[in-house]
Design an enzyme around this catalytic site. Structure first.
Site, PDB file in Angstrom:
ATOM      1  N   CYS A 116      41.377 -49.135  42.262  1.00  0.00           N
ATOM      2  CA  CYS A 116      40.188 -48.767  42.834  1.00  0.00           C
ATOM      3  C   CYS A 116      40.274 -49.091  44.131  1.00  0.00           C
ATOM      4  O   CYS A 116      39.848 -47.982  45.098  1.00  0.00           O
ATOM      5  CB  CYS A 116      39.165 -49.534  42.182  1.00  0.00           C
ATOM      6  N   TYR A 117      40.531 -49.988  44.872  1.00  0.00           N
ATOM      7  CA  TYR A 117      40.574 -50.293  46.305  1.00  0.00           C
ATOM      8  C   TYR A 117      41.394 -49.416  46.943  1.00  0.00           C
ATOM      9  O   TYR A 117      41.184 -48.522  47.921  1.00  0.00           O
ATOM     10  CB  TYR A 117      40.891 -51.637  46.679  1.00  0.00           C
TER      11      TYR A 117
END
Length: 344
Positions: free
Chosen positions: A150-151
């Site tokens: 996600c990051y």
């Protein structure tokens, strides 16, 4: 129609996969597994899926669980997909891993950050990193796709136009990102309790987050050389969403960065570059596969600041996995992903 199996369907990414695939016009869900919930109806665990999903959880080690499946998507904790992938690939099933087992090319680096021995290091070199905006052609042909974290999704999409064009000092890259509590998964963790996380913001893993080597690897591939990259994640009291603030030093301050981003992402269905001066908000991407980006130039400096917002469970996980599924199966890339963000 394509028949899809899901390994590990009881977490947030698993439930998000079910939400998206249950309304996908070209997909049928053939099986969903869980050791702990085997025999339980999916809708009993996720009432939001009543009337949408009539499957029952099965044991992933059961005989013929994924028989007839064209693609299996693994929504398990790190270290699980690598134990299933060799057998599935040998049976002609294509695999999308939403965890981190196949993302990092250097096996020693992966083992250092994830604290375990890799079960099938020979497959890591074959795995295609599933960031469509970078690897679309390879994803279409892939047997094994490593879905980005996600990051890393928010950060790489934010930096991509600058780094791939060699416009920034590669020793100046920094990212400060905030995430909602669902990013930690569905397990019981004291820091994620409402009384612990509400009305507070805190940085964590400042000395080294396991997404750091994944982001650095992606940026280095874009640049064609190693990069120096600082990454500081933060936990904020919201459920879904990531907002990343990215910093870099321009080699040539006269570059029109707004035009650069608009041109690079003009044909990308899931990247939305806001008009000059814009500020993306996590609520405008909630439940969607969109990454919204804005570019700013602090006055009187040679710096550029990029703002990038995604839903960590959708574009940051299961939505991007469905986007990759569409590419692998020759579907329109947007099939099943035409969600409008919830508001308010």
């Amino acid at each position: 129609m394509v028949k899809v199996g899901i390994i590990g369907g009881t977490g947030y990414t698993g439930s998000e996969l079910l939400r998206l695939l249950s309304r996908h016009p070209r997909v049928t869900i053939g099986a969903i597994t869980s050791r702990a919930e085997a025999g339980r109806n999916v809708a009993d665990l996720f009432p939001s899926l009543r009337g949408r999903c009539d499957l029952t959880f099965t044991d992933p080690e059961g005989e013929g669980v994924f028989a007839g499946c064209d693609v299996v998507m693994s929504a398990t904790p790190n270290g699980i997909a690598m134990t299933h992938a060799p057998r599935l690939l040998a049976e002609g099933v294509r695999v999308i891993d939403i965890a981190a087992d196949f993302r990092i090319r250097d096996i020693a680096v992966w083992e250092q950050w994830y604290g375990m021995k890799h079960a099938c290091p020979g497959l890591v070199a074959e795995a295609v990193y599933g960031l469509p905006e970078r690897h679309r052609a390879a994803i279409r042909k892939a047997r094994l796709v490593a879905n980005p974290g996600c990051y890393p999704t928010a950060v790489q999409l934010g930096f991509l136009p600058l780094v791939e064009n060699g416009l920034v000092d590669l020793s100046s890259l920094m990212a400060s990102a905030v995430s909602g509590t669902s990013g930690a998964g569905r397990g019981a963790h004291v820091p994620m309790l409402f009384a612990e996380a509400a009305e507070s913001v805190k940085a964590y893993a400042v000395g080294g987050h396991r997404h750091q080597p994944e982001i650095a690897q992606g940026l280095a591939q874009m640049a064609g050389q190693p990069v120096e990259f600082v990454f500081v994640p933060h936990l904020v009291p919201m459920i879904r969403g990531i907002h990343a603030t990215l910093y870099a030093r321009l080699k040539d301050p006269s570059v029109d960065v707004q035009a650069l981003y608009e041109t690079r992402y003009r044909d990308e269905p899931f990247v939305d570059v806001l008009p000059a001066g814009g500020h993306p908000e996590t609520r405008t991407v909630r439940g969607t596969n969109l990454c919204r980006i804005a570019v700013h130039r602090p006055k009187g400096t040679d710096k550029v600041v990029v703002l990038s917002a995604i839903d960590n469970l959708t574009k940051g996980a299961s939505g991007q996995a469905v986007q990759n599924l569409n590419l692998m199966c020759g579907f329109a890339e947007t099939e099943g992903l035409d969600e409008i963000a919830l508001f308010p």
